[in-house]
Design an enzyme around this catalytic site. Structure first.
Site, PDB file in Angstrom:
ATOM      1  N   GLU A 135       0.858  -1.206   0.000  1.00 48.84           N
ATOM      2  CA  GLU A 135       0.000   0.000   0.000  1.00 48.84           C
ATOM      3  C   GLU A 135       0.886   1.246   0.000  1.00 48.84           C
ATOM      4  O   GLU A 135       2.088   1.152   0.288  1.00 48.84           O
ATOM      5  CB  GLU A 135      -0.901  -0.007   1.248  1.00 48.84           C
ATOM      6  CG  GLU A 135      -0.128   0.218   2.533  1.00 48.84           C
ATOM      7  CD  GLU A 135      -0.786  -0.373   3.761  1.00 48.84           C
ATOM      8  OE1 GLU A 135      -1.461  -1.410   3.655  1.00 48.84           O
ATOM      9  OE2 GLU A 135      -0.593   0.207   4.844  1.00 48.84           O
ATOM     10  N   LYS A 137       2.820   4.639   1.055  1.00 44.06           N
ATOM     11  CA  LYS A 137       3.360   5.206   2.293  1.00 44.06           C
ATOM     12  C   LYS A 137       2.995   6.687   2.267  1.00 44.06           C
ATOM     13  O   LYS A 137       3.569   7.466   1.487  1.00 44.06           O
ATOM     14  CB  LYS A 137       4.877   5.010   2.347  1.00 44.06           C
ATOM     15  CG  LYS A 137       5.489   5.495   3.637  1.00 44.06           C
ATOM     16  CD  LYS A 137       6.952   5.058   3.714  1.00 44.06           C
ATOM     17  CE  LYS A 137       7.614   5.476   4.999  1.00 44.06           C
ATOM     18  NZ  LYS A 137       7.488   6.879   5.351  1.00 44.06           N
ATOM     19  N   ASP A 139       2.635  10.501   3.027  1.00 46.30           N
ATOM     20  CA  ASP A 139       3.630  11.451   3.533  1.00 46.30           C
ATOM     21  C   ASP A 139       2.917  12.569   4.291  1.00 46.30           C
ATOM     22  O   ASP A 139       2.678  13.653   3.769  1.00 46.30           O
ATOM     23  CB  ASP A 139       4.414  12.020   2.340  1.00 46.30           C
ATOM     24  CG  ASP A 139       5.696  12.685   2.787  1.00 46.30           C
ATOM     25  OD1 ASP A 139       6.041  12.559   3.971  1.00 46.30           O
ATOM     26  OD2 ASP A 139       6.349  13.334   1.948  1.00 46.30           O
ATOM     27  N   TYR A 248      -4.274   2.909   8.522  1.00 46.78           N
ATOM     28  CA  TYR A 248      -3.682   1.735   7.871  1.00 46.78           C
ATOM     29  C   TYR A 248      -3.211   0.643   8.818  1.00 46.78           C
ATOM     30  O   TYR A 248      -2.617  -0.332   8.383  1.00 46.78           O
ATOM     31  CB  TYR A 248      -2.514   2.168   6.985  1.00 46.78           C
ATOM     32  CG  TYR A 248      -1.556   3.136   7.656  1.00 46.78           C
ATOM     33  CD1 TYR A 248      -0.771   2.736   8.719  1.00 46.78           C
ATOM     34  CD2 TYR A 248      -1.470   4.456   7.218  1.00 46.78           C
ATOM     35  CE1 TYR A 248       0.091   3.619   9.340  1.00 46.78           C
ATOM     36  CE2 TYR A 248      -0.606   5.345   7.815  1.00 46.78           C
ATOM     37  CZ  TYR A 248       0.173   4.926   8.882  1.00 46.78           C
ATOM     38  OH  TYR A 248       1.016   5.798   9.493  1.00 46.78           O
ATOM     39  N   LYS A 360      11.215   3.281  -0.307  1.00 44.30           N
ATOM     40  CA  LYS A 360      11.232   4.752  -0.432  1.00 44.30           C
ATOM     41  C   LYS A 360      11.428   5.172  -1.885  1.00 44.30           C
ATOM     42  O   LYS A 360      12.304   4.640  -2.578  1.00 44.30           O
ATOM     43  CB  LYS A 360      12.375   5.333   0.420  1.00 44.30           C
ATOM     44  CG  LYS A 360      12.225   5.047   1.902  1.00 44.30           C
ATOM     45  CD  LYS A 360      11.328   6.025   2.593  1.00 44.30           C
ATOM     46  CE  LYS A 360      12.099   7.283   2.902  1.00 44.30           C
ATOM     47  NZ  LYS A 360      11.317   8.199   3.736  1.00 44.30           N
ATOM     48  N   CYS A 454      13.767  50.232  -6.430  1.00 48.67           N
ATOM     49  CA  CYS A 454      13.043  49.217  -7.201  1.00 48.67           C
ATOM     50  C   CYS A 454      13.852  48.841  -8.445  1.00 48.67           C
ATOM     51  O   CYS A 454      14.231  49.717  -9.229  1.00 48.67           O
ATOM     52  CB  CYS A 454      11.677  49.757  -7.610  1.00 48.67           C
ATOM     53  SG  CYS A 454      10.810  48.657  -8.741  1.00 48.67           S
ATOM     54  N   CYS A 457      11.614  50.236 -11.625  1.00 50.52           N
ATOM     55  CA  CYS A 457      11.359  51.649 -11.929  1.00 50.52           C
ATOM     56  C   CYS A 457      12.344  52.589 -11.221  1.00 50.52           C
ATOM     57  O   CYS A 457      12.346  53.787 -11.485  1.00 50.52           O
ATOM     58  CB  CYS A 457       9.916  52.022 -11.567  1.00 50.52           C
ATOM     59  SG  CYS A 457       9.615  52.052  -9.791  1.00 50.52           S
ATOM     60  N   CYS A 472       7.676  48.402  -3.511  1.00 52.22           N
ATOM     61  CA  CYS A 472       7.760  49.558  -4.398  1.00 52.22           C
ATOM     62  C   CYS A 472       6.352  50.148  -4.435  1.00 52.22           C
ATOM     63  O   CYS A 472       5.398  49.446  -4.770  1.00 52.22           O
ATOM     64  CB  CYS A 472       8.178  49.108  -5.796  1.00 52.22           C
ATOM     65  SG  CYS A 472       7.863  50.367  -7.044  1.00 52.22           S
ATOM     66  N   CYS A 477       4.628  51.532 -11.661  1.00 48.64           N
ATOM     67  CA  CYS A 477       5.876  50.795 -11.892  1.00 48.64           C
ATOM     68  C   CYS A 477       5.598  49.717 -12.952  1.00 48.64           C
ATOM     69  O   CYS A 477       4.676  48.901 -12.788  1.00 48.64           O
ATOM     70  CB  CYS A 477       6.326  50.163 -10.575  1.00 48.64           C
ATOM     71  SG  CYS A 477       7.599  48.917 -10.773  1.00 48.64           S
TER      72      CYS A 477
HETATM   73  S1  IVH Z   1       2.756   0.916   9.015  1.00 47.19           S
HETATM   74  C1  IVH Z   1       3.993  -0.975  12.974  1.00 47.19           C
HETATM   75  N1  IVH Z   1       1.742   1.908   6.810  1.00 47.19           N
HETATM   76  O1  IVH Z   1       5.662   5.929   7.852  1.00 47.19           O
HETATM   77  C2  IVH Z   1       3.846  -0.450  11.584  1.00 47.19           C
HETATM   78  N2  IVH Z   1       3.163   3.317   8.100  1.00 47.19           N
HETATM   79  O2  IVH Z   1       8.542   5.925   8.097  1.00 47.19           O
HETATM   80  C3  IVH Z   1       3.425   0.941  11.553  1.00 47.19           C
HETATM   81  N3  IVH Z   1       3.416   5.572   7.200  1.00 47.19           N
HETATM   82  O3  IVH Z   1       5.743   5.807  11.350  1.00 47.19           O
HETATM   83  C4  IVH Z   1       3.620   1.650  10.303  1.00 47.19           C
HETATM   84  N4  IVH Z   1       2.117   5.294   5.450  1.00 47.19           N
HETATM   85  O4  IVH Z   1       3.834   7.150  10.212  1.00 47.19           O
HETATM   86  C5  IVH Z   1       2.544   2.144   7.867  1.00 47.19           C
HETATM   87  N5  IVH Z   1       0.727   2.662   4.869  1.00 47.19           N
HETATM   88  C6  IVH Z   1       1.511   2.887   5.917  1.00 47.19           C
HETATM   89  C7  IVH Z   1       2.138   4.122   6.130  1.00 47.19           C
HETATM   90  C8  IVH Z   1       2.963   4.310   7.233  1.00 47.19           C
HETATM   91  C9  IVH Z   1       2.862   6.152   6.111  1.00 47.19           C
HETATM   92  C10 IVH Z   1       4.333   6.273   8.128  1.00 47.19           C
HETATM   93  C11 IVH Z   1       4.124   5.938   9.577  1.00 47.19           C
HETATM   94  C12 IVH Z   1       5.444   5.406  10.049  1.00 47.19           C
HETATM   95  C13 IVH Z   1       6.371   6.016   9.055  1.00 47.19           C
HETATM   96  C14 IVH Z   1       7.687   5.264   8.979  1.00 47.19           C
END
Ligand code: IVH
Length: 719
Positions: A135, A137, A139, A248, A360, A454, A457, A472, A477
């Protein structure tokens, strides 16, 4: 969460409640129905992104729930949609313990890392193949939510992983967090869920534009916006930021005694003898589905299960290639062992679980060199320092120019010309300098000197107290004029396609375009003589310019580039009048009575409409055929008050002002924001002030007391 049959029933119920409301026959017996339909519509809007009611219909139902609850305070339930609203500022965010420490994730950066991880996982478990759930990650800012007996009771930030800040009230402002969820159907009494709070890219850009309009340095990325928002002490502001959430992970649960399930275990199939009791999930993938079914926003649609690592890698790569198209930021993917029993077997280190790993995406940071700083003049005369850096590719785009916003930002970062700098570009977000790499300095770096005059001008620049920008103040201008025109034709303003900044600049330099009205007076015969302007491109430009005359009033207001008037304020202003020039008669007080218009914004509007040159420009624009009228008032309403305009002043006894306004709008009437000759009726409550005095001077306005208004609206209804 809702079956098609339930959806149909709830939609019908909503319509019948709206009907009852217009017939004024809504009563305490409807309270539970009202609550249910509102929760349902919040789900349609915030989770499914597929609303079934208009905003006005939703607001009308919401207001009637508020009213019924205020009349019957004993009947308020803790999960009522009205309970999200907090009237007071938050005093502090107490430190709280997480039920289970919030661990981090192990990171991987390429295919080999993942192949390696899979090999180790198979060795550890002794299995030939492992089922993985993959799934995004997200941000954002991580949070943990606790539900007890189906009610949301506590929300906390990650903090150091063991303890975080309690931010329950702020989390309630995130409408995709349900205030109650039927965990009891799974035999669960208490549960702790992990997730990520996000600000989507669109809201982030809007938010940053607002900051820029106020000359506040914009936020670096949506992640900072989300985590900063969770710590705001004004819940109403948190609500305005329109945060979202993805849940999640279920980190802890305990079962209800009567089910006799051990703590930390969900009711398994043997306990699910009760027909209503759902079978508890045994895999991560099922848990995401369970969360979704309970009304949470989980990555149910984004997750995918695979039986080996190779397709996992491909899925991660597909997401990476498409990350810019997603409405929110993700910085990677998370691969989790799907089976809970296997997860338990693998266990965790003190830092991360062994059953999960983050993949990542390529960093969107790079190092470069600060070559020089240029100073740009904005449309309001603000001087923005712009760093010119050695060209560097970041996330598929070559970056050479980075805004430094204002003097304070330059000072805070301690930047010097010649510095090595760390640059970040997150998705669609404009690039920014994270920091100078001070340890790489040679001693030859030079101070950044701000200009006294400026650059466009030559006029002396002014530093306005309480503002971080140099300005300015020469309204003529050339740089400002060009910027004002660029703003006027831009996508969010008059949206004159194919005009663009380059054409504005060129036509201005050639003397074809001197001011904003000049957009509608271009000498096309001369433009046709220029290289690169064929018949087709001229025709397209002419059509786009002509079409823009039909743009709605709020776009015209925004396009004028009045200081502090962003898109949202422009919409509020457009609703407040039926004719743009009515603003000439508005007082500071009247403007401030409008939603989200504070003294600074109001002052700027007054200043704009008090300026002779601006009025001349507006008259020209109107003469050229631009739409200065609010189409709402031109539209022939169907109700009995169609095209009649109302304004309320002073406090009403019988109902709230918002309810009275809703009554007018229900019958096709219009609410105006101020007293002008366009106003038909002024309804006067207790302690009416300047609006009444002003209305008395305009003979065409009929002044009604609250009683008279009620009689009037009652008889008009009966017609
Ligand atoms: S699982 C025990 N699933 O990424 C497992 N984390 O860099 C808990 N994060 O601290 C984490 N998306 O805040 C999980 N789909 C996802 C996530 C996720 C973002 C964050 C989370 C974690 C951090 C680690």
């Amino acid at each position: 969460m809702y079956t098609p049959e339930q959806t149909r029933q709830l939609q019908e119920l909503s319509k019948s409640l709206l009907k009852k409301l217009s017939q004024k026959s809504l009563n305490i017996k409807d309270l539970a129905s009202l609550r249910n339909v509102l929760v349902f519509h919040e789900y349609r809007y915030y989770i499914l992104n597929d609303p079934l009611l208009s905003d006005t219909e939703y607001d009308t139902l919401y207001k009637s729930l508020e009213k019924l609850e205020s009349e019957n305070p004993g009947s308020i339930t803790p999960d009522s949609p009205t309970r999200r609203v907090a009237k007071e500022l938050t005093k502090s965010f107490p430190t709280v313990n997480h039920l289970v420490p919030m661990l981090s994730l192990e990171n991987s950066y390429n295919e080999e890392d993942l192949v390696d991880w899979d090999r180790k996982a198979r060795e550890l478990t002794g299995l030939d193949a492992i089922e993985y759930c993959v799934e995004p990650k997200f941000d954002g800012a991580s949070i943990s939510l606790i539900y007890e007996n189906d009610l949301f009771v506590r929300g906390a930030t990650r903090g150091d992983g063991v303890q975080g800040d309690e931010v329950t009230t702020n989390i309630k402002q995130i409408r995709s967090v349900p205030l109650s969820a039927a965990f009891s159907r799974f035999g669960i009494e208490q549960v702790e869920i992990r997730g990520e709070v996000l600000m989507n890219k669109e809201n982030f850009s809007k938010y940053n534009r607002q900051l820029e309009e106020q000359h506040i340095a914009p936020l670096a990325n949506p992640r900072n916006a989300a985590s900063g928002s969770l710590r705001i002490k004004d819940p109403a502001e948190v609500s305005r930021r329109q945060l979202e959430v993805f849940l999640y992970h279920i980190s802890y649960y305990s079962s209800s005694d009567k089910l006799n399930v051990k703590k930390g275990e969900m009711a398994g199939p043997e306990q699910a003898h009760d027909a209503k009791l759902k079978k508890a999930p045994h895999t991560h993938s099922e848990s995401l589905e369970m969360l979704w079914d309970l009304g949470f926003r989980s990555p149910k649609k984004e997750k995918k299960v695979f039986l080996s690592i190779q397709p996992v890698i491909e899925y991660c790569q597909t997401f990476e290639a498409g990350r810019d198209k997603l409405p929110y930021e993700i910085d990677g993917m998370v691969i989790k062992v799907n089976d809970f029993a296997l997860q338990d077997k693998m266990g965790m280190t003190t830092h991360h679980p062994r059953w999960a790993i983050a993949f990542k995406f390529k960093a969107r940071q790079a190092t470069s060199k600060l070559l020089k700083v240029e100073f740009q003049v904005g449309r309001t005369g603000s001087i923005t320092p712009v760093a010119k850096i050695e060209a560097v590719p970041i996330g598929g785009v070559t970056v050479t120019s980075v805004s430094l916003f204002n003097e304070d930002v330059v000072k805070q970062k301690g930047l010097l010309i010649g510095d090595s700098v760390l640059v970040e570009r997150a998705g669609d977000v404009i690039p920014y300098i994270v920091k100078p790499l001070a340890e790489l300095r040679t001693g030859k770096e030079k101070k950044i000197v701000f200009p006294k005059n400026c650059p466009a001008c030559g006029d002396e620049l002014v530093k306005v107290p309480e503002e971080a920008v140099l300005r300015c103040i020469n309204i003529n201008c050339p740089a400002q004029v060009v910027e004002r025109i660029i703003h006027f034709v831009s996508k969010d303003a008059m949206d004159i396609r194919s005009f663009g900044a380059a054409n504005v600049q060129k036509f201005y330099e050639l003397g074809f375009l001197k001011d904003v009205p000049g957009v509608y007076l271009l000498p096309f015969d001369r433009i046709a003589e220029l290289e690169g302007y064929g018949e087709k491109s001229i025709h397209n430009l002419q059509t786009a310019i002509e079409e823009s005359k039909k743009q709605p009033l709020h776009r015209v207001i925004y396009a004028l580039g009045i200081r502090y008037v962003g898109e949202t304020t422009a919409k509020t202003l457009a609703k407040a009048v039926s004719y743009l020039m009515d603003f000439k008669n508005f007082s500071l007080e009247e403007l401030q009575s409008l939603e989200d218009v504070g003294p600074k914004v109001a002052g700027s509007i007054i200043q704009f409409f008090n300026n002779r040159d601006n009025i001349k420009m507006l008259e020209k624009l109107e003469g050229l055929g631009l739409n200065f009228r609010n189409t709402r008032s031109e539209r022939k309403g169907t109700g009995n008050l169609a095209s009649q305009s109302f304004l309320f002043t002073g406090s009403l006894n019988e109902m709230k002002r918002s309810e009275a306004e809703a009554l007018v709008e229900e019958q096709g009437g219009i609410i105006l924001g101020g007293v002008s000759s366009k106003l038909n009726y002024l309804v006067v409550g207790e302690e009416a002030g300047s609006k009444l005095e002003k209305a008395k001077k305009i003979p065409s306005i009929r002044i009604l007391t609250e009683k008279e208004f009620l009689k009037f609206i009652g008889s008009s209804k009966g017609k």
